[in-house]
Design a protein around this motif. Structure first.
Motif, PDB file in Angstrom:
ATOM      1  N   SER A 138       0.850  -1.140   0.197  1.00 13.11           N
ATOM      2  CA  SER A 138      -0.029  -0.221   0.100  1.00 13.11           C
ATOM      3  C   SER A 138       0.859   1.131  -0.046  1.00 13.11           C
ATOM      4  O   SER A 138       2.054   1.133   0.249  1.00 13.11           O
ATOM      5  CB  SER A 138      -0.873  -0.100   1.240  1.00 13.11           C
ATOM      6  OG  SER A 138       0.114  -0.089   2.248  1.00 13.11           O
ATOM      7  N   SER A 139       0.371   2.336  -0.407  1.00 17.73           N
ATOM      8  CA  SER A 139       1.186   3.696  -0.426  1.00 17.73           C
ATOM      9  C   SER A 139       0.262   4.886  -0.040  1.00 17.73           C
ATOM     10  O   SER A 139      -0.872   4.820  -0.154  1.00 17.73           O
ATOM     11  CB  SER A 139       1.819   3.699  -1.756  1.00 17.73           C
ATOM     12  OG  SER A 139       1.006   4.051  -2.884  1.00 17.73           O
ATOM     13  N   SER A 140       0.824   5.757   0.747  1.00 18.73           N
ATOM     14  CA  SER A 140       0.336   7.124   0.800  1.00 18.73           C
ATOM     15  C   SER A 140       1.251   8.189   0.282  1.00 18.73           C
ATOM     16  O   SER A 140       2.444   7.688  -0.370  1.00 18.73           O
ATOM     17  CB  SER A 140       0.204   7.516   2.179  1.00 18.73           C
ATOM     18  OG  SER A 140       1.527   7.703   2.696  1.00 18.73           O
ATOM     19  N   SER A 143       4.761   7.950   2.131  1.00 19.74           N
ATOM     20  CA  SER A 143       5.522   6.516   2.403  1.00 19.74           C
ATOM     21  C   SER A 143       4.702   5.289   1.836  1.00 19.74           C
ATOM     22  O   SER A 143       3.703   5.608   1.251  1.00 19.74           O
ATOM     23  CB  SER A 143       5.378   6.259   3.953  1.00 19.74           C
ATOM     24  OG  SER A 143       4.027   5.875   4.602  1.00 19.74           O
ATOM     25  N   CYS A 144       5.188   4.298   1.772  1.00 21.37           N
ATOM     26  CA  CYS A 144       4.823   3.060   1.283  1.00 21.37           C
ATOM     27  C   CYS A 144       4.990   2.015   2.119  1.00 21.37           C
ATOM     28  O   CYS A 144       5.825   1.774   2.766  1.00 21.37           O
ATOM     29  CB  CYS A 144       5.103   2.871  -0.076  1.00 21.37           C
ATOM     30  SG  CYS A 144       6.739   2.402  -0.346  1.00 21.37           S
ATOM     31  N   ASN A 145       4.149   0.816   2.002  1.00 21.87           N
ATOM     32  CA  ASN A 145       4.494  -0.224   2.612  1.00 21.87           C
ATOM     33  C   ASN A 145       4.784  -1.307   1.583  1.00 21.87           C
ATOM     34  O   ASN A 145       3.985  -1.337   0.502  1.00 21.87           O
ATOM     35  CB  ASN A 145       3.277  -0.887   3.243  1.00 21.87           C
ATOM     36  CG  ASN A 145       2.949  -0.148   4.718  1.00 21.87           C
ATOM     37  OD1 ASN A 145       3.921   0.524   5.134  1.00 21.87           O
ATOM     38  ND2 ASN A 145       1.763  -0.089   5.149  1.00 21.87           N
ATOM     39  N   THR A 162       7.746  -0.432   5.942  1.00 24.43           N
ATOM     40  CA  THR A 162       7.378   0.984   5.942  1.00 24.43           C
ATOM     41  C   THR A 162       8.572   1.901   5.579  1.00 24.43           C
ATOM     42  O   THR A 162       9.304   2.081   6.297  1.00 24.43           O
ATOM     43  CB  THR A 162       6.616   1.314   7.151  1.00 24.43           C
ATOM     44  OG1 THR A 162       5.456   0.773   7.386  1.00 24.43           O
ATOM     45  CG2 THR A 162       5.819   2.977   6.583  1.00 24.43           C
TER      46      THR A 162
HETATM   47  C1  NAG Z   1       1.694   0.621   6.374  1.00 22.24           C
HETATM   48  O1  NAG Z   1       1.297  -0.228   7.332  1.00 22.24           O
HETATM   49  C2  NAG Z   1       0.911   0.025   8.644  1.00 22.24           C
HETATM   50  C3  NAG Z   1       0.857  -0.997   9.675  1.00 22.24           C
HETATM   51  O2  NAG Z   1       0.169  -2.144   8.915  1.00 22.24           O
HETATM   52  C4  NAG Z   1      -0.282   1.044   8.562  1.00 22.24           C
HETATM   53  O3  NAG Z   1      -0.207   1.489   9.919  1.00 22.24           O
HETATM   54  C5  NAG Z   1       0.363   1.996   7.896  1.00 22.24           C
HETATM   55  O4  NAG Z   1      -0.893   2.945   7.524  1.00 22.24           O
HETATM   56  C6  NAG Z   1       0.370   1.831   6.386  1.00 22.24           C
HETATM   57  N1  NAG Z   1       1.004   2.883   5.518  1.00 22.24           N
HETATM   58  C7  NAG Z   1       0.546   2.996   4.082  1.00 22.24           C
HETATM   59  C8  NAG Z   1       1.135   3.999   3.506  1.00 22.24           C
HETATM   60  O5  NAG Z   1      -0.356   2.242   3.609  1.00 22.24           O
END
Ligand code: NAG
Ligand code: NAG
Ligand code: NAG
Ligand code: NAG
Ligand code: NAG
Ligand code: NAG
Ligand code: NAG
Length: 248
Positions: A138-140, A143-145, A162
């Motif tokens: 996922s990403s914002s 940042s990204c996961n 992250t």
């Molecule tokens: C990444 O994962 C963390 C923990 O699951 C979550 O709190 C966070 O919102 C996520 N960040 C993004 C950018 O998706």
């Protein structure tokens, strides 16, 4: 009663002589050579026989090389092509294979028998190369996961991180033992993520730079804007041509 005591005492004595020689542990890569040494060859004298022996897993103790009292060596059985006695009572073992793993010792016979040295040799293949793959989760905007996976020929470990375009949080560290008893380790360093596949004789790594982990980093965003601008430009040219054609 007395005989029991005597037996106990002699067993104790046996255990003590056995325990007084330290076991040297050696890990050797398949195909390499190893030197089995008598550390103090000058102390080897007035003996009847000096024998290098091997006890491999689930087989009986075998004679490898023996030195008679005149220092003349004999290489035994199927070891003639792989065991090379040296003048200082050491033996070079060549081209070790995994089946050669076992306990090797040097037994000196005088009026009694003494073990001079014991080697515990484990022969291992070099580790296979590793592949590092990065999957976005996922990403914002900031940042990204991502899930980082490290794959060997028989195992995979994964770690979710992250990251921004500069750093990742330090939850990335992950370490496991693979079915082939090697060590697989994912870890973060300054500006990259690394996977290290290692055993006692060899290691291989794969690395990915952190600034490429997130799908939305400034570099790509810029590229995207450039692409859009180009498309708009092309559209305008087409429009102009179309207008001109209509005007005619
Ligand atoms: C990444 O994962 C963390 C923990 O699951 C979550 O709190 C966070 O919102 C996520 N960040 C993004 C950018 O998706
Ligand atoms: C014994 O000889 C070998 C070479 O033949 C040498 O490499 C080794 O260092 C010697 N070891 C001792 C303890 O003298
Ligand atoms: C020899 O070394 C191997 C690997 O460290 C170990 O698993 C084994 O127990 C050792 N054997 C003996 C008899 O010390
Ligand atoms: C990415 O890195 C640049 C500097 O190289 C920095 O100015 C920018 O704020 C960073 N962006 C994010 C989302 O962290
Ligand atoms: C990989 O792991 C081995 C064993 O722990 C170590 O000796 C080696 O330096 C490591 N390599 C890197 C690049 O970190
Ligand atoms: C690991 O083994 C391979 C294959 O034998 C070799 O090419 C490589 O250099 C070795 N790596 C290390 C760090 O010893
Ligand atoms: C380019 O921008 C569009 C729209 O903003 C977006 O959907 C797309 O994912 C972007 N592509 C890249 C490669 O960043």
């Amino acid at each position: 009663m007395d005989s029991v005591l005597l037996l106990t005492l002699s067993l104790l004595f046996l255990c003590q002589t056995g325990g007084s020689t330290d076991v040297k542990t050696l890990f050797v890569q398949t195909g390499k050579d190893v030197l089995l040494e008598i550390m103090d060859p000058d102390a080897v004298k007035d003996y009847i026989l000096l024998a290098w022996r091997v006890k491999k897993k689930e087989s009986k103790t075998e004679l490898l090389v023996s030195f008679s009292s005149d220092k003349k060596p004999t290489v035994h059985g199927r070891y003639t092509k792989t065991a090379f006695p040296q003048t200082n009572f050491s033996v070079i073992l060549k081209n070790l294979q995994k089946a050669d793993s076992g306990l090797y010792d040097a037994q000196m016979t005088t009026s009694e028998q003494v073990i001079l040295v014991t080697y515990n040799i484990t022969v291992l293949d070099p580790v296979s190369p590793v592949k590092l793959t990065v999957e976005p989760v996922s990403s914002s905007p900031d940042s990204c996961n991502v899930t980082v996976s490290c794959t060997t020929d028989d195992y995979t470990i994964s770690s979710t991180l992250t990251c921004t375009n500069q750093t990742c949080t330090n939850q990335g560290d992950k370490s496991e033992i693979t079915p082939s008893a090697a060590h697989l380790h994912i870890y973060l360093s300054d500006d990259s993520i690394t996977c290290n596949h290692s055993n006692q004789v060899n290691w291989t790594t794969a690395t990915a730079p952190i600034n490429l982990l997130c799908p939305t980093n400034p570099g790509k965003a810029e590229l995207n804007i450039t692409c859009c601008a180009l498309l708009i430009l092309l559209g305008q040219i087409q429009c102009t041509i179309l207008l001109k054609v209509t005007a005619l």
